[in-house]
Design a protein around this motif. Structure first.
Motif, PDB file in Angstrom:
ATOM      1  N   SER A 140       0.831  -1.204   0.000  1.00 52.56           N
ATOM      2  CA  SER A 140       0.000   0.000   0.000  1.00 52.56           C
ATOM      3  C   SER A 140       0.866   1.254   0.000  1.00 52.56           C
ATOM      4  N   LYS A 141       0.282   2.360  -0.446  1.00 46.54           N
ATOM      5  CA  LYS A 141       1.022   3.627  -0.486  1.00 46.54           C
ATOM      6  C   LYS A 141       1.503   4.040   0.894  1.00 46.54           C
ATOM      7  N   SER A 142       0.722   3.697   1.910  1.00 41.04           N
ATOM      8  CA  SER A 142       1.064   4.069   3.283  1.00 41.04           C
ATOM      9  C   SER A 142       2.128   3.157   3.887  1.00 41.04           C
ATOM     10  N   LYS A 143       2.450   2.064   3.201  1.00 37.43           N
ATOM     11  CA  LYS A 143       3.366   1.032   3.683  1.00 37.43           C
ATOM     12  C   LYS A 143       2.839   0.318   4.935  1.00 37.43           C
ATOM     13  N   LYS A 144       1.543   0.426   5.155  1.00 40.39           N
ATOM     14  CA  LYS A 144       0.930  -0.247   6.292  1.00 40.39           C
ATOM     15  C   LYS A 144       0.552  -1.685   5.946  1.00 40.39           C
ATOM     16  N   TRP A 145       0.206  -1.929   4.679  1.00 42.13           N
ATOM     17  CA  TRP A 145      -0.312  -3.220   4.265  1.00 42.13           C
ATOM     18  C   TRP A 145       0.527  -3.861   3.157  1.00 42.13           C
ATOM     19  N   ILE A 146       0.702  -5.168   3.272  1.00 41.74           N
ATOM     20  CA  ILE A 146       1.258  -5.993   2.202  1.00 41.74           C
ATOM     21  C   ILE A 146       0.129  -6.888   1.704  1.00 41.74           C
ATOM     22  N   LEU A 147       0.019  -7.023   0.398  1.00 41.34           N
ATOM     23  CA  LEU A 147      -0.977  -7.899  -0.199  1.00 41.34           C
ATOM     24  C   LEU A 147      -0.245  -9.010  -0.953  1.00 41.34           C
ATOM     25  N   SER A 148      -0.709 -10.242  -0.796  1.00 40.61           N
ATOM     26  CA  SER A 148      -0.083 -11.355  -1.502  1.00 40.61           C
ATOM     27  C   SER A 148      -1.152 -12.233  -2.148  1.00 40.61           C
ATOM     28  N   ALA A 149      -0.809 -12.755  -3.319  1.00 39.75           N
ATOM     29  CA  ALA A 149      -1.679 -13.679  -4.053  1.00 39.75           C
ATOM     30  C   ALA A 149      -0.976 -15.025  -4.119  1.00 39.75           C
ATOM     31  N   SER A 150      -1.759 -16.081  -4.179  1.00 41.84           N
ATOM     32  CA  SER A 150      -1.139 -17.402  -4.085  1.00 41.84           C
ATOM     33  C   SER A 150      -1.811 -18.456  -4.949  1.00 41.84           C
ATOM     34  N   LYS A 151      -1.049 -19.495  -5.193  1.00 41.48           N
ATOM     35  CA  LYS A 151      -1.569 -20.664  -5.886  1.00 41.48           C
ATOM     36  C   LYS A 151      -2.605 -21.394  -5.039  1.00 41.48           C
ATOM     37  N   ASP A 152      -2.691 -21.056  -3.727  1.00 44.40           N
ATOM     38  CA  ASP A 152      -3.672 -21.695  -2.851  1.00 44.40           C
ATOM     39  C   ASP A 152      -5.077 -21.101  -2.998  1.00 44.40           C
ATOM     40  N   SER A 153      -5.259 -20.243  -4.004  1.00 41.19           N
ATOM     41  CA  SER A 153      -6.557 -19.627  -4.360  1.00 41.19           C
ATOM     42  C   SER A 153      -6.988 -18.492  -3.436  1.00 41.19           C
ATOM     43  N   THR A 154      -6.097 -18.033  -2.563  1.00 42.86           N
ATOM     44  CA  THR A 154      -6.445 -16.946  -1.650  1.00 42.86           C
ATOM     45  C   THR A 154      -5.528 -15.742  -1.828  1.00 42.86           C
ATOM     46  N   LEU A 155      -5.988 -14.618  -1.283  1.00 44.62           N
ATOM     47  CA  LEU A 155      -5.143 -13.447  -1.090  1.00 44.62           C
ATOM     48  C   LEU A 155      -4.989 -13.253   0.412  1.00 44.62           C
ATOM     49  N   ARG A 156      -3.881 -12.695   0.808  1.00 40.99           N
ATOM     50  CA  ARG A 156      -3.683 -12.370   2.223  1.00 40.99           C
ATOM     51  C   ARG A 156      -3.287 -10.903   2.345  1.00 40.99           C
ATOM     52  N   LEU A 157      -3.856 -10.264   3.338  1.00 43.78           N
ATOM     53  CA  LEU A 157      -3.599  -8.860   3.627  1.00 43.78           C
ATOM     54  C   LEU A 157      -2.877  -8.798   4.964  1.00 43.78           C
ATOM     55  N   TRP A 158      -1.628  -8.346   4.937  1.00 46.42           N
ATOM     56  CA  TRP A 158      -0.758  -8.354   6.116  1.00 46.42           C
ATOM     57  C   TRP A 158      -0.576  -6.938   6.641  1.00 46.42           C
ATOM     58  N   ASN A 159      -0.761  -6.743   7.919  1.00 48.01           N
ATOM     59  CA  ASN A 159      -0.555  -5.432   8.548  1.00 48.01           C
ATOM     60  C   ASN A 159       0.873  -5.352   9.077  1.00 48.01           C
ATOM     61  N   ILE A 160       1.713  -4.561   8.407  1.00 46.55           N
ATOM     62  CA  ILE A 160       3.133  -4.470   8.798  1.00 46.55           C
ATOM     63  C   ILE A 160       3.449  -3.145   9.478  1.00 46.55           C
ATOM     64  N   GLU A 161       2.409  -2.454   9.926  1.00 43.47           N
ATOM     65  CA  GLU A 161       2.587  -1.122  10.514  1.00 43.47           C
ATOM     66  C   GLU A 161       3.562  -1.135  11.680  1.00 43.47           C
ATOM     67  N   LYS A 162       3.544  -2.192  12.483  1.00 37.65           N
ATOM     68  CA  LYS A 162       4.416  -2.265  13.667  1.00 37.65           C
ATOM     69  C   LYS A 162       5.567  -3.238  13.458  1.00 37.65           C
ATOM     70  N   MET A 163       5.947  -3.419  12.202  1.00 32.48           N
ATOM     71  CA  MET A 163       7.009  -4.356  11.872  1.00 32.48           C
ATOM     72  C   MET A 163       8.313  -4.044  12.601  1.00 32.48           C
ATOM     73  N   GLY A 164       8.604  -2.758  12.766  1.00 35.99           N
ATOM     74  CA  GLY A 164       9.858  -2.369  13.393  1.00 35.99           C
ATOM     75  C   GLY A 164       9.990  -2.760  14.847  1.00 35.99           C
ATOM     76  N   HIS A 165       8.864  -3.106  15.482  1.00 40.61           N
ATOM     77  CA  HIS A 165       8.888  -3.475  16.900  1.00 40.61           C
ATOM     78  C   HIS A 165       8.983  -4.979  17.110  1.00 40.61           C
ATOM     79  N   ILE A 166       8.984  -5.749  16.026  1.00 41.42           N
ATOM     80  CA  ILE A 166       9.049  -7.206  16.147  1.00 41.42           C
ATOM     81  C   ILE A 166      10.463  -7.630  16.513  1.00 41.42           C
ATOM     82  N   SER A 167      10.560  -8.523  17.476  1.00 42.11           N
ATOM     83  CA  SER A 167      11.871  -8.914  18.007  1.00 42.11           C
ATOM     84  C   SER A 167      12.777  -9.509  16.933  1.00 42.11           C
ATOM     85  N   SER A 168      12.190 -10.290  16.002  1.00 39.66           N
ATOM     86  CA  SER A 168      13.025 -10.917  14.972  1.00 39.66           C
ATOM     87  C   SER A 168      13.661  -9.879  14.054  1.00 39.66           C
ATOM     88  N   VAL A 169      12.987  -8.750  13.850  1.00 38.65           N
ATOM     89  CA  VAL A 169      13.529  -7.686  13.001  1.00 38.65           C
ATOM     90  C   VAL A 169      14.665  -6.981  13.716  1.00 38.65           C
TER      91      VAL A 169
END
Length: 399
Positions: free
Chosen positions: A312-341
């Motif tokens: 997304s333009k805001s960099k809040k959302w990632i969208l993914s399409a898949s061979k599994d017939s679904t789309l997924r909408l990921w909220n990465i707004e707080k990605m910087g606070h994740i311990s693995s990052v």
């Protein structure tokens, strides 16, 4: 329901049934997950392409189930369905004003649609299956790639008149073609491992990068200013090329590796080019820091290969399409606070530094050879400038 631009309104077709209260629960939310995601179910086969549109309030997708769907992000339900193709749809794209949709298909056609009414505007027949399509940033032209003699077509977006037909542009199937933001140049990538930049004015190939990767190249995308090109490959890597200055002729491109365990299917820059998002056949999405040239995070959840990604333009959302017939909408707004990052940064010996050239802050990674990095990746890519590629039509072909 307001569409988000102008005064016109989207009308749901008869085929789009209103969801019951139970179906509105499209969450599949895991309260313990560090990155929350939503699953959009509605396609019955591989979802091949996806985009954000209408200021990130809507999502456009297409599928091997021969349909294109426009989704309402808040409800997670398709509000418009386009059905005319007779074979799997390989790609969909929108005009900059979100009023028209262009699709390419294995039924040997490219079609244009009116977003408001859902009606088909025109069809362009090809001699082979159409693997990719794209619309110029000014909305005037459409480009497509066909597997029949590996041909690129350019045609008028309104009249559907063919402007150019470039036969034998590649030695093997064209996997992706897209317009440069200047609307005058076209880039294509192929199973033949080459990257080509073709000029519409001179009708000649300006740049050919042979063996751009060690395996088939699956996708390509430009930064919004057209300075850099990113390519994704079955060799499990992405590469960032300095197209504006031609530095790729003197130095290796920035390589983004160790992000996927299998072939990379797709890539896309964020609007400000600070991030690259990629999808892979390993069922994951990788988020890359372009300034540091490293992976920030992997998103896991799809049950099959990821075929396309969007941000997304805001960099809040990632969208993914898949061979599994679904789309997924990921909220990465707080990605910087994740311990693995944060721990990944520490493990790589990273710190925030100021680029001595552009004076912008960047994530500086400790190098094993003790080299002091004093410039961000974009300044390193574009310097030293040995040869500035002139704007068309004065560039000689096949540099």
């Amino acid at each position: 329901m307001a569409a988000g631009r102008g005064s016109w309104r989207l009308r749901a077709p008869r085929t789009a049934r209103e969801p019951s209260p139970a179906e509105v629960r499209w969450g599949d939310r895991d309260p313990t997950a560090q990155i929350h995601f939503e699953i959009l179910r509605g396609h019955s086969d591989t979802v091949s392409s996806c985009h954000f549109c209408f200021e990130d309030a809507k999502i456009l997708s297409c599928s091997y189930d021969r349909t294109v769907k426009l989704w309402d992000v808040d409800r997670g339900f398709p509000i418009q369905v386009f059905e005319e193709h007779t074979a799997p749809i390989s790609e969909c794209n929108l005009t900059p004003d979100d009023r028209r949709v262009v699709t390419s298909s294995y039924d040997n056609t490219v079609k244009a649609w009116d977003m408001e009414t859902g009606k088909m505007l025109w069809t362009v027949e090809h001699e082979g299956i159409v693997t990719s399509c794209n619309i110029s940033c000014d909305g005037r032209y459409v480009i497509s790639g066909s597997d029949k003699e590996n041909t690129i077509y350019v045609f008028d977006a309104v009249s559907a008149t063919v402007v150019s037909r470039i036969q034998g542009h590649h030695k093997s199937t064209i996997t992706r073609c897209c317009f440069h933001p200047d609307n005058q140049r076209v880039t294509s990538v192929s199973y033949d491992k080459t990257i080509k930049l073709w000029d519409m004015t001179t009708r000649s190939t300006l740049i050919t990068i042979n063996e751009g990767h060690s395996n088939a190249i699956s996708d390509c995308c430009f930064t919004s200013d057209g300075h850099y090109l990113c390519t994704a490959s079955w060799d499990r890597s992405l590469k960032i090329w300095d197209i504006k200055t031609g530095e790729f002729q003197c130095h290796e491109p920035v390589s983004l590796s160790q992000g996927h365990e299998g072939s990379v299917s797709s890539c896309l820059f964020s609007q400000d080019a600070s991030l690259v998002v990629s999808g892979g056949y390993d069922k994951t999405i990788a988020i890359w820091d372009t300034e540091a040239g490293c992976k920030k995070l992997s998103l896991k959840g799809h049950w099959d290969s990821v075929t396309d990604v969007a941000i997304s333009k805001s960099k809040k959302w990632i969208l993914s399409a898949s061979k599994d017939s679904t789309l997924r909408l990921w909220n990465i707004e707080k990605m910087g606070h994740i311990s693995s990052v944060t721990e990944s940064r520490k493990a790589r010996g990273s710190k925030i530094a100021q680029c001595e050239e552009c004076e912008k802050p960047f994530l500086c990674l400790q190098r094993s050879d003790s080299e002091v990095i004093s410039r961000c990746v974009f300044c390193r890519l574009s310097s030293p400038v040995r040869q500035i590629l002139p704007m068309p039509p004065s560039v000689s072909p096949d540099l």
